[in-house]
Scaffold this motif. Structure first.
Motif, PDB file in Angstrom:
ATOM      1  N   ALA A  73     -31.171 -35.001  36.183  1.00  9.67           N
ATOM      2  CA  ALA A  73     -30.906 -35.087  34.497  1.00  9.67           C
ATOM      3  C   ALA A  73     -32.361 -34.553  33.863  1.00  9.67           C
ATOM      4  CB  ALA A  73     -30.513 -36.199  33.947  1.00  9.67           C
ATOM      5  N   GLU A  74     -33.385 -34.960  34.892  1.00 10.75           N
ATOM      6  CA  GLU A  74     -34.839 -34.581  34.470  1.00 10.75           C
ATOM      7  C   GLU A  74     -35.034 -33.118  34.988  1.00 10.75           C
ATOM      8  OE1 GLU A  74     -36.558 -39.182  35.515  1.00 10.75           O
ATOM      9  OE2 GLU A  74     -36.859 -37.340  36.681  1.00 10.75           O
ATOM     10  N   ASP A  94     -38.998 -18.796  33.391  1.00  5.29           N
ATOM     11  CA  ASP A  94     -38.686 -20.400  32.921  1.00  5.29           C
ATOM     12  C   ASP A  94     -39.801 -21.114  32.411  1.00  5.29           C
ATOM     13  OD1 ASP A  94     -35.969 -19.664  33.461  1.00  5.29           O
ATOM     14  OD2 ASP A  94     -36.042 -20.565  35.360  1.00  5.29           O
ATOM     15  N   HIS A  97     -41.063 -20.759  29.038  1.00 10.76           N
ATOM     16  CA  HIS A  97     -40.128 -21.120  28.135  1.00 10.76           C
ATOM     17  C   HIS A  97     -40.425 -22.492  28.046  1.00 10.76           C
ATOM     18  CE1 HIS A  97     -36.938 -17.670  28.896  1.00 10.76           C
ATOM     19  NE2 HIS A  97     -37.714 -17.572  28.031  1.00 10.76           N
ATOM     20  N   LEU A  98     -40.741 -23.186  29.050  1.00  8.83           N
ATOM     21  CA  LEU A  98     -40.811 -24.599  29.396  1.00  8.83           C
ATOM     22  C   LEU A  98     -42.263 -24.948  28.452  1.00  8.83           C
ATOM     23  CD1 LEU A  98     -40.444 -27.314  30.302  1.00  8.83           C
ATOM     24  CD2 LEU A  98     -41.504 -27.069  32.360  1.00  8.83           C
ATOM     25  N   VAL A 100     -44.041 -23.150  26.122  1.00  9.31           N
ATOM     26  CA  VAL A 100     -44.066 -23.200  24.608  1.00  9.31           C
ATOM     27  C   VAL A 100     -43.354 -24.168  24.023  1.00  9.31           C
ATOM     28  CG1 VAL A 100     -42.741 -21.743  22.922  1.00  9.31           C
ATOM     29  CG2 VAL A 100     -43.828 -20.562  24.790  1.00  9.31           C
ATOM     30  N   VAL A 101     -42.112 -24.579  24.503  1.00 14.91           N
ATOM     31  CA  VAL A 101     -41.622 -25.704  23.903  1.00 14.91           C
ATOM     32  C   VAL A 101     -42.132 -27.008  24.102  1.00 14.91           C
ATOM     33  CG1 VAL A 101     -39.558 -27.474  23.947  1.00 14.91           C
ATOM     34  CG2 VAL A 101     -39.102 -24.930  24.474  1.00 14.91           C
ATOM     35  N   ALA A 104     -45.116 -27.356  21.822  1.00 14.26           N
ATOM     36  CA  ALA A 104     -44.982 -27.436  20.636  1.00 14.26           C
ATOM     37  C   ALA A 104     -44.695 -29.136  20.326  1.00 14.26           C
ATOM     38  CB  ALA A 104     -43.734 -26.943  20.193  1.00 14.26           C
ATOM     39  N   ILE A 105     -43.754 -29.614  21.415  1.00 10.85           N
ATOM     40  CA  ILE A 105     -43.658 -31.113  21.347  1.00 10.85           C
ATOM     41  C   ILE A 105     -44.723 -31.956  21.407  1.00 10.85           C
ATOM     42  CG2 ILE A 105     -42.534 -33.109  22.725  1.00 10.85           C
ATOM     43  CD1 ILE A 105     -40.450 -31.458  21.681  1.00 10.85           C
ATOM     44  N   ILE A 108     -46.686 -31.836  17.963  1.00  9.40           N
ATOM     45  CA  ILE A 108     -46.068 -32.667  16.982  1.00  9.40           C
ATOM     46  C   ILE A 108     -46.445 -33.988  17.339  1.00  9.40           C
ATOM     47  CG2 ILE A 108     -44.026 -33.407  15.973  1.00  9.40           C
ATOM     48  CD1 ILE A 108     -42.443 -31.202  17.355  1.00  9.40           C
ATOM     49  N   LEU A 164     -39.066 -38.670  19.901  1.00  9.46           N
ATOM     50  CA  LEU A 164     -40.249 -37.600  20.327  1.00  9.46           C
ATOM     51  C   LEU A 164     -40.444 -37.942  21.655  1.00  9.46           C
ATOM     52  CD1 LEU A 164     -42.097 -35.219  19.886  1.00  9.46           C
ATOM     53  CD2 LEU A 164     -43.746 -37.000  19.185  1.00  9.46           C
ATOM     54  N   THR A 166     -38.516 -39.690  23.648  1.00  6.00           N
ATOM     55  CA  THR A 166     -37.522 -39.394  24.485  1.00  6.00           C
ATOM     56  C   THR A 166     -37.563 -37.905  25.092  1.00  6.00           C
ATOM     57  OG1 THR A 166     -35.925 -41.015  23.676  1.00  6.00           O
ATOM     58  CG2 THR A 166     -34.725 -39.679  24.994  1.00  6.00           C
ATOM     59  N   VAL A 167     -37.489 -36.950  24.081  1.00  7.59           N
ATOM     60  CA  VAL A 167     -37.753 -35.786  24.520  1.00  7.59           C
ATOM     61  C   VAL A 167     -38.934 -35.321  25.269  1.00  7.59           C
ATOM     62  CG1 VAL A 167     -37.718 -33.381  23.482  1.00  7.59           C
ATOM     63  CG2 VAL A 167     -36.530 -34.958  22.489  1.00  7.59           C
ATOM     64  N   LEU A 171     -38.893 -33.665  29.481  1.00  8.73           N
ATOM     65  CA  LEU A 171     -39.570 -32.579  29.907  1.00  8.73           C
ATOM     66  C   LEU A 171     -40.905 -32.717  30.786  1.00  8.73           C
ATOM     67  CD1 LEU A 171     -37.841 -30.739  28.377  1.00  8.73           C
ATOM     68  CD2 LEU A 171     -39.554 -30.601  26.447  1.00  8.73           C
ATOM     69  N   ARG A 174     -40.884 -31.857  34.777  1.00 11.13           N
ATOM     70  CA  ARG A 174     -40.983 -30.444  35.337  1.00 11.13           C
ATOM     71  C   ARG A 174     -42.519 -30.013  34.888  1.00 11.13           C
ATOM     72  NH1 ARG A 174     -35.997 -27.879  32.169  1.00 11.13           N
ATOM     73  NH2 ARG A 174     -35.955 -29.982  31.290  1.00 11.13           N
TER      74      ARG A 174
ATOM     75  N   ALA B  73     -30.824 -41.070  31.777  1.00 11.48           N
ATOM     76  CA  ALA B  73     -31.983 -40.163  31.838  1.00 11.48           C
ATOM     77  C   ALA B  73     -32.007 -39.091  30.577  1.00 11.48           C
ATOM     78  CB  ALA B  73     -32.019 -39.019  32.936  1.00 11.48           C
ATOM     79  N   VAL B 101     -38.373 -34.759  14.399  1.00 12.99           N
ATOM     80  CA  VAL B 101     -38.453 -33.835  15.766  1.00 12.99           C
ATOM     81  C   VAL B 101     -37.415 -32.617  15.662  1.00 12.99           C
ATOM     82  CG1 VAL B 101     -37.960 -33.926  18.253  1.00 12.99           C
ATOM     83  CG2 VAL B 101     -39.229 -36.076  16.906  1.00 12.99           C
ATOM     84  N   ILE B 108     -39.388 -24.218  15.704  1.00 13.39           N
ATOM     85  CA  ILE B 108     -39.807 -23.245  16.802  1.00 13.39           C
ATOM     86  C   ILE B 108     -38.723 -22.390  17.231  1.00 13.39           C
ATOM     87  CG2 ILE B 108     -40.521 -23.175  19.254  1.00 13.39           C
ATOM     88  CD1 ILE B 108     -40.711 -26.343  19.051  1.00 13.39           C
ATOM     89  N   ASN B 161     -34.571 -19.128  24.439  1.00 11.27           N
ATOM     90  CA  ASN B 161     -35.354 -20.029  25.226  1.00 11.27           C
ATOM     91  C   ASN B 161     -34.547 -21.126  25.890  1.00 11.27           C
ATOM     92  OD1 ASN B 161     -37.062 -22.183  26.270  1.00 11.27           O
ATOM     93  ND2 ASN B 161     -38.790 -21.217  24.979  1.00 11.27           N
ATOM     94  N   VAL B 163     -34.950 -23.795  27.534  1.00  9.22           N
ATOM     95  CA  VAL B 163     -35.544 -25.016  27.507  1.00  9.22           C
ATOM     96  C   VAL B 163     -35.379 -25.610  26.114  1.00  9.22           C
ATOM     97  CG1 VAL B 163     -37.653 -26.484  27.830  1.00  9.22           C
ATOM     98  CG2 VAL B 163     -37.096 -24.794  29.514  1.00  9.22           C
TER      99      VAL B 163
END
Lengths: 234, 234
Positions: A73-74, A94, A97-98, A100-101, A104-105, A108, A164, A166-167, A171, A174, B73, B101, B108, B161, B163
Motif C-alpha cells: 500500500a506504500e 515516475d 511525477h513523485l 513534483v507532488v 508540493a505537499i 504546503i 496532510l 497521512t498523505v 509518499l 518512495r 496504510a 490539502v 497542482i 501525473n 502519483v
DNA sequence: AACACCAGTCTTGTATACAAGAATTGATTT
DNA sequence: AAATCAATTCTTGTATACAAGACTGGTGTT
C-alpha cells in the motif's frame, strides 16, 4: 520441524534487556522489509518469496504476508496475483511525477508550519540541523539521512494537519528510497545541505511563502541526480 | 462448524457471469471495507472486530487481517497494538484540514493540466460545463453533482501525473461525501457554479497560476457551509 | 529438431488451531 | 456501599496445515 521462529533476529529472547514489546511482529517485519528495500539489499525487480523472507526475518508467513500488504500500500512492492511479490521499479519518469507532488505537499506543510511553529520548535529544528551538518562533515551518511528525515518529519508534524500528515506518510517511503540514491553523489549532498540551511533561515523567520518555494526547489534540484543514476543502473 | 466461507457475499458463485477470478479475497475484502467506511456504514470511531468482519464478508480472519493492513496504510483505519482496529475519525476541524490539502492537490493538478491540455480537451471540458449549467437551471442536483465530479476528474487526468492521481483518488471519496452535503445550500450551489465558469476561463486560456488560485479558493469557499452542517449532524 | 503435453515441484491463498494480551464481571474485603 | 482483585471471556497475534494455481523439466509425437 518447527524450527522457524524460535530464535530468529526478530524473536525477543527472555533476557532481552531492551524490554522490547512482544507482538506486532508484522510491524517489525514491515520495518525490516522497508529498510532492506531502501538500503538496496532488495533491489527493484527482486522477486520476494515468502518462505525465504520468513527464514531471513525469523517469523512465520502470517506476519510476513501482512507486512507485505502494508508496504504494498506504500508502493514499495507490487502484488502480482498468485505470483510472487516484486520490489517495485523506480523509473525515471515516475520519479519526476513523485517529486513534483511530494515537493508540493512539503511546500504546503512548510507554509502551515511557518504559521504555527513555536520558538521552542525552532530551537529543536536548529539543533537537528546542527547535528546534520556535523554528520556531513564527518561523511557519515546513514546518520545524516536519519536526521534529514527527522527534520522533514518534524516540519510536517508542526504543520499540524492530520490529512496532510497521512498523505505525506504514504509518499515518503518512495521518496526516501530515491533520496538514499541521490545523496550518493557528493556534490549534490553538499548542495542539499546548503539548501537546508537556507530553508531553516526561512522557517526561523516564519516566511512561509519563501520556505514553500525553497522546499519545492529542494526536491526539483535533487531530481536530475536521481534520474541520471537510475539510467545507469536499470 | 466450518460454515464460514462457503457462501459469503464475496464468494463467487459458479454462475457468475462476470467471470471473476478466484483468489485475492484479501483484495476484495479491502475494497468492501473501503466502501463500507466511505459510505458511512462503518462510521468513524467504530471498533472493528475481526471475527465480526469475517462473518459480514464471509471469509476467514487471514484475508480480513491482510485487508486491514492495506487500508490502514491508506489511512482509513488506525491500528491499535493488541487492541481493536478503529475507523479513523474525521470531524468538523478535520474537514478544514482535508479541504486545505485537497484544494492544494487540485491546485497542482490545475497547473499541470494547463501546461498539457489540448484544444480538444478544452472543448470537452467546455461541453461538460455547459451540461452542468443546464442541470443547475433545472435544479437537478444528482446529475449536476455527477458532471461536477467528472470535470474535476478529467482535470486531474489531463494533468497526467499518476502519483498525483493516486493521491487525489485517496482523498476524493471523503471530499465527495462532504461536497454532497455542502451543495444542499442553494446559495452555495449557485456560487460554486459561478466559480466553475471562472475556472474554465482560466483553463481555456491556460493560465495555470490563476486556475490554481481559483481552485484553492473554490474549496475554501465551500468549507464554511459544510462545517455549519456538520455541527448539526454529529 | 521443434512443439505440445503431462507430471512433479514450488509458491501463493485461505482456513484453522493455539497462545498471549486486554477487558469485563463477579466476588471478596474493607 | 465502594473498591480491589481474581477468574472468565473476548480479542488479537502467530504458526501451521491444507488446497489451488503457476512454473519446470522431461517425454513423446510429428
Amino acid at each position: 520441524m518447527g524450527k522457524t521462529a524460535e530464535n530468529g533476529p526478530l524473536a525477543n529472547e527472555p533476557g532481552d534487556s531492551l524490554g522490547r514489546k512482544k507482538g506486532q511482529l508484522h510491524a517489525e517485519a514491515a520495518g525490516k522489509l522497508r529498510s532492506m528495500i531502501l538500503s538496496g539489499e532488495l533491489p527493484p525487480g527482486e522477486r520476494l518469496r515468502e518462505v525465504q523472507l520468513c527464514e531471513q526475518l525469523g517469523v512465520s508467513r502470517t506476519p510476513v504476508r501482512e507486512a507485505l500488504r502494508t508496504i504494498a500500500a506504500e508502493g514499495l512492492v507490487d502484488l502480482l496475483p498468485n505470483r510472487s511479490v516484486v520490489v517495485s521499479e523506480l523509473h525515471a519518469p515516475d520519479l519526476e511525477h513523485l517529486f513534483v507532488v511530494f515537493g508540493a505537499i512539503e511546500g504546503i506543510a512548510a507554509e502551515l508550519a511557518c504559521q504555527k511553529i513555536t520558538e521552542a520548535e525552532i530551537g529543536e529544528i536548529g539543533r537537528l540541523l546542527a547535528e546534520m551538518i556535523d554528520f556531513h562533515t564527518r561523511k557519515e551518511r546513514a546518520p545524516y539521512m536519519q536526521i534529514n528525515q527527522k527534520i522533514h518529519q518534524r516540519t510536517v508534524e508542526i504543520a499540524a494537519n492530520p490529512v496532510l500528515h497521512t498523505v505525506w506518510q504514504s509518499l515518503v517511503p518512495r521518496v526516501e528510497r530515491a533520496r538514499a540514491l541521490a545523496n550518493l553523489d557528493t556534490g549534490r549532498w553538499t548542495g542539499a545541505l546548503f539548501e537546508h540551511t537556507k530553508m531553516f533561515t526561512a522557517l526561523a523567520s516564519r516566511d512561509g511563502q519563501l520556505l514553500a518555494k525553497l522546499t519545492r526547489e529542494h526536491f526539483l534540484n535533487s531530481l536530475p541526480f536521481l534520474q541520471s543514476r537510475l539510467e545507469n543502473d536499470d
